[in-house]
Design a protein around this motif. Structure first.
Motif, PDB file in Angstrom:
ATOM      1  N   MET A   1     -29.452 110.995  29.905  1.00  0.00           N
ATOM      2  CA  MET A   1     -29.372 111.448  28.310  1.00  0.00           C
ATOM      3  C   MET A   1     -29.595 112.332  28.442  1.00  0.00           C
ATOM      4  SD  MET A   1     -30.313 110.086  25.045  1.00  0.00           S
ATOM      5  CE  MET A   1     -28.889 109.976  23.745  1.00  0.00           C
ATOM      6  N   VAL A   2     -29.778 113.706  28.003  1.00  0.00           N
ATOM      7  CA  VAL A   2     -30.275 115.308  27.453  1.00  0.00           C
ATOM      8  C   VAL A   2     -31.387 115.305  26.325  1.00  0.00           C
ATOM      9  CG1 VAL A   2     -28.166 115.954  26.245  1.00  0.00           C
ATOM     10  CG2 VAL A   2     -29.702 117.903  27.571  1.00  0.00           C
ATOM     11  N   PRO A   3     -32.055 115.864  27.292  1.00  0.00           N
ATOM     12  CA  PRO A   3     -33.224 115.940  26.212  1.00  0.00           C
ATOM     13  C   PRO A   3     -32.981 116.652  24.969  1.00  0.00           C
ATOM     14  CG  PRO A   3     -33.685 116.959  28.527  1.00  0.00           C
ATOM     15  CD  PRO A   3     -32.449 116.803  27.887  1.00  0.00           C
ATOM     16  N   VAL A   4     -34.211 115.935  24.103  1.00  0.00           N
ATOM     17  CA  VAL A   4     -33.738 116.958  22.981  1.00  0.00           C
ATOM     18  C   VAL A   4     -34.813 116.808  21.864  1.00  0.00           C
ATOM     19  CG1 VAL A   4     -32.757 116.293  19.831  1.00  0.00           C
ATOM     20  CG2 VAL A   4     -31.475 115.450  22.156  1.00  0.00           C
ATOM     21  N   VAL A   5     -35.817 118.242  21.561  1.00  0.00           N
ATOM     22  CA  VAL A   5     -36.928 118.202  21.162  1.00  0.00           C
ATOM     23  C   VAL A   5     -36.662 119.283  19.535  1.00  0.00           C
ATOM     24  CG1 VAL A   5     -38.757 119.542  21.081  1.00  0.00           C
ATOM     25  CG2 VAL A   5     -37.754 118.841  23.320  1.00  0.00           C
ATOM     26  N   GLN A   6     -37.179 119.145  18.475  1.00  0.00           N
ATOM     27  CA  GLN A   6     -36.322 119.346  16.930  1.00  0.00           C
ATOM     28  C   GLN A   6     -37.710 119.908  16.918  1.00  0.00           C
ATOM     29  OE1 GLN A   6     -35.961 115.252  14.755  1.00  0.00           O
ATOM     30  NE2 GLN A   6     -35.211 116.166  13.557  1.00  0.00           N
ATOM     31  N   ILE A   7     -37.369 121.663  16.322  1.00  0.00           N
ATOM     32  CA  ILE A   7     -37.937 122.135  15.904  1.00  0.00           C
ATOM     33  C   ILE A   7     -38.074 122.065  14.396  1.00  0.00           C
ATOM     34  CG2 ILE A   7     -38.761 124.548  15.844  1.00  0.00           C
ATOM     35  CD1 ILE A   7     -38.838 123.111  18.417  1.00  0.00           C
ATOM     36  N   VAL A   8     -39.630 121.832  13.689  1.00  0.00           N
ATOM     37  CA  VAL A   8     -39.184 121.527  12.028  1.00  0.00           C
ATOM     38  C   VAL A   8     -40.452 122.433  11.722  1.00  0.00           C
ATOM     39  CG1 VAL A   8     -38.108 119.273  12.403  1.00  0.00           C
ATOM     40  CG2 VAL A   8     -40.256 119.273  12.183  1.00  0.00           C
ATOM     41  N   GLY A   9     -40.591 122.209  10.223  1.00  0.00           N
ATOM     42  CA  GLY A   9     -41.249 122.945   9.389  1.00  0.00           C
ATOM     43  C   GLY A   9     -40.095 123.419   7.861  1.00  0.00           C
ATOM     44  N   TYR A  10     -41.253 123.884   7.407  1.00  0.00           N
ATOM     45  CA  TYR A  10     -41.007 124.370   5.816  1.00  0.00           C
ATOM     46  C   TYR A  10     -39.793 126.049   6.221  1.00  0.00           C
ATOM     47  CZ  TYR A  10     -44.242 120.583   3.730  1.00  0.00           C
ATOM     48  OH  TYR A  10     -44.068 119.637   3.889  1.00  0.00           O
ATOM     49  N   LYS A  11     -39.024 126.636   4.856  1.00  0.00           N
ATOM     50  CA  LYS A  11     -38.659 127.537   4.809  1.00  0.00           C
ATOM     51  C   LYS A  11     -39.198 128.424   5.320  1.00  0.00           C
ATOM     52  CE  LYS A  11     -35.516 129.931   2.450  1.00  0.00           C
ATOM     53  NZ  LYS A  11     -34.159 129.910   1.379  1.00  0.00           N
ATOM     54  N   ASN A  12     -39.056 129.801   6.498  1.00  0.00           N
ATOM     55  CA  ASN A  12     -39.798 131.066   6.060  1.00  0.00           C
ATOM     56  C   ASN A  12     -40.772 130.439   7.311  1.00  0.00           C
ATOM     57  OD1 ASN A  12     -37.131 132.746   5.401  1.00  0.00           O
ATOM     58  ND2 ASN A  12     -38.706 132.571   3.532  1.00  0.00           N
ATOM     59  N   SER A  13     -40.895 128.933   8.511  1.00  0.00           N
ATOM     60  CA  SER A  13     -42.170 129.281   8.932  1.00  0.00           C
ATOM     61  C   SER A  13     -42.042 129.502  10.205  1.00  0.00           C
ATOM     62  CB  SER A  13     -42.172 127.692   8.722  1.00  0.00           C
ATOM     63  OG  SER A  13     -41.199 126.786   9.779  1.00  0.00           O
ATOM     64  N   GLY A  14     -40.803 130.045  10.736  1.00  0.00           N
ATOM     65  CA  GLY A  14     -40.949 130.796  11.603  1.00  0.00           C
ATOM     66  C   GLY A  14     -39.384 130.537  12.762  1.00  0.00           C
ATOM     67  N   LYS A  15     -38.979 129.005  12.174  1.00  0.00           N
ATOM     68  CA  LYS A  15     -38.528 127.953  13.242  1.00  0.00           C
ATOM     69  C   LYS A  15     -37.267 128.598  14.045  1.00  0.00           C
ATOM     70  CE  LYS A  15     -36.898 125.579   9.988  1.00  0.00           C
ATOM     71  NZ  LYS A  15     -37.689 126.495   8.303  1.00  0.00           N
ATOM     72  N   THR A  16     -36.642 129.261  13.151  1.00  0.00           N
ATOM     73  CA  THR A  16     -35.693 129.886  14.578  1.00  0.00           C
ATOM     74  C   THR A  16     -35.896 130.742  15.508  1.00  0.00           C
ATOM     75  OG1 THR A  16     -33.877 129.987  12.169  1.00  0.00           O
ATOM     76  CG2 THR A  16     -33.188 131.758  14.009  1.00  0.00           C
ATOM     77  N   THR A  17     -37.216 132.225  14.543  1.00  0.00           N
ATOM     78  CA  THR A  17     -37.206 133.049  15.682  1.00  0.00           C
ATOM     79  C   THR A  17     -38.087 132.302  17.445  1.00  0.00           C
ATOM     80  OG1 THR A  17     -38.743 134.606  13.918  1.00  0.00           O
ATOM     81  CG2 THR A  17     -39.507 134.794  16.113  1.00  0.00           C
ATOM     82  N   LEU A  18     -39.091 131.101  16.742  1.00  0.00           N
ATOM     83  CA  LEU A  18     -39.329 129.894  17.860  1.00  0.00           C
ATOM     84  C   LEU A  18     -38.140 129.590  19.103  1.00  0.00           C
ATOM     85  CD1 LEU A  18     -41.423 129.491  19.183  1.00  0.00           C
ATOM     86  CD2 LEU A  18     -41.533 126.971  17.864  1.00  0.00           C
ATOM     87  N   ILE A  19     -37.649 129.149  18.218  1.00  0.00           N
ATOM     88  CA  ILE A  19     -36.238 129.037  18.809  1.00  0.00           C
ATOM     89  C   ILE A  19     -36.202 130.049  19.541  1.00  0.00           C
ATOM     90  CG2 ILE A  19     -33.250 128.044  18.937  1.00  0.00           C
ATOM     91  CD1 ILE A  19     -34.700 125.780  16.301  1.00  0.00           C
ATOM     92  N   THR A  20     -35.420 131.679  19.454  1.00  0.00           N
ATOM     93  CA  THR A  20     -34.764 132.254  20.189  1.00  0.00           C
ATOM     94  C   THR A  20     -35.488 132.703  21.036  1.00  0.00           C
ATOM     95  OG1 THR A  20     -35.099 133.436  18.308  1.00  0.00           O
ATOM     96  CG2 THR A  20     -33.399 132.968  18.370  1.00  0.00           C
ATOM     97  N   ARG A  21     -37.180 132.299  21.046  1.00  0.00           N
ATOM     98  CA  ARG A  21     -37.669 132.909  22.331  1.00  0.00           C
ATOM     99  C   ARG A  21     -38.317 131.528  23.554  1.00  0.00           C
ATOM    100  NH1 ARG A  21     -44.106 134.915  19.497  1.00  0.00           N
ATOM    101  NH2 ARG A  21     -43.458 134.967  21.530  1.00  0.00           N
ATOM    102  N   LEU A  22     -37.484 130.454  22.647  1.00  0.00           N
ATOM    103  CA  LEU A  22     -38.161 130.048  23.321  1.00  0.00           C
ATOM    104  C   LEU A  22     -36.158 129.074  25.108  1.00  0.00           C
ATOM    105  CD1 LEU A  22     -38.979 126.750  21.521  1.00  0.00           C
ATOM    106  CD2 LEU A  22     -40.390 127.519  23.868  1.00  0.00           C
ATOM    107  N   VAL A  23     -35.743 129.841  24.241  1.00  0.00           N
ATOM    108  CA  VAL A  23     -34.135 130.139  24.297  1.00  0.00           C
ATOM    109  C   VAL A  23     -34.145 130.922  25.570  1.00  0.00           C
ATOM    110  CG1 VAL A  23     -31.533 129.843  24.292  1.00  0.00           C
ATOM    111  CG2 VAL A  23     -32.801 128.931  22.752  1.00  0.00           C
ATOM    112  N   LYS A  24     -34.546 132.802  25.509  1.00  0.00           N
ATOM    113  CA  LYS A  24     -35.362 133.503  26.568  1.00  0.00           C
ATOM    114  C   LYS A  24     -35.746 132.856  27.406  1.00  0.00           C
ATOM    115  CE  LYS A  24     -34.210 136.814  23.208  1.00  0.00           C
ATOM    116  NZ  LYS A  24     -34.795 137.884  22.714  1.00  0.00           N
ATOM    117  N   ILE A  25     -36.815 131.958  27.622  1.00  0.00           N
ATOM    118  CA  ILE A  25     -37.512 131.760  28.445  1.00  0.00           C
ATOM    119  C   ILE A  25     -36.811 130.573  29.356  1.00  0.00           C
ATOM    120  CG2 ILE A  25     -39.354 130.185  28.692  1.00  0.00           C
ATOM    121  CD1 ILE A  25     -41.524 131.774  26.112  1.00  0.00           C
ATOM    122  N   PHE A  26     -35.932 129.395  28.767  1.00  0.00           N
ATOM    123  CA  PHE A  26     -35.069 128.808  29.215  1.00  0.00           C
ATOM    124  C   PHE A  26     -33.999 129.491  29.891  1.00  0.00           C
ATOM    125  CE2 PHE A  26     -37.692 125.474  26.107  1.00  0.00           C
ATOM    126  CZ  PHE A  26     -38.202 125.216  27.119  1.00  0.00           C
TER     127      PHE A  26
END
Length: 162
Positions: A1-26
């Motif tokens: 099964m493919v691993p799944v990790v959720q990035i959660v937080g309130y609105k404007n907490s930086g979720k999308t920014t973190l995900i885009t940075r993680l995607v570049k690293i991966f």
């Protein structure tokens, strides 16, 4: 099964920014990452005037468009996270933005100390991402990262959840 990790937080907490940075690293690790985003406010992904937009505007319950480089599917219904994950089983990792109350491993982004109660409301919290100056050191509980430690977060996910 493919691993799944959720990035959660309130609105404007930086979720999308973190995900885009993680995607570049991966990507730099030659890993194929799929991203699923939950948007409670609704969205419009198709542009007015395109063929797929016209199909949907005419009343099609679903429309798909594909090319040698890209595929998009538009359905006039909500799709469960489980169903979306099923669709991405050929990837190395799935990062999910939102869906706070699902039971996959979560990294919780905190904007300030006032957001700390969110940690207690959620299941499967594996890490907390915070601003350094806003929080006291905490030796117990989930792993804590400062916002700029994205490389360490990526390695933590790779070693522990993949």
């Amino acid at each position: 099964m493919v691993p799944v990790v959720q990035i959660v937080g309130y609105k404007n907490s930086g979720k999308t920014t973190l995900i885009t940075r993680l995607v570049k690293i991966f990507n730099g690790m030659n890993l194929r990452v799929a991203v699923i985003k939950h948007d409670l406010h609704g969205f419009e992904a198709d542009r007015e005037g395109t063929d797929s937009f016209r199909f949907r505007e005419a009343g099609a319950a679903a429309a798909a468009i594909t090319s040698p480089w890209r595929t998009a599917v538009f359905e006039e219904q909500e799709t469960s996270l489980a169903k979306l994950i099923e669709h991405f089983t050929e990837y190395d990792l799935i990062l999910v933005e939102g869906f706070k109350h699902e039971t996959y491993p979560k990294m919780v982004l905190l904007r300030s100390a006032e957001d700390e109660p969110l940690i207690q409301e959620l299941q499967q919290v594996i890490a907390i991402v915070q601003k350094e100056a806003d929080f006291p050191a905490n030796e117990s509980g989930p792993r804590r990262f400062q916002r700029d430690e994205v490389e360490h977060m990526a390695e933590y996910i790779r070693q522990n959840w993949m």
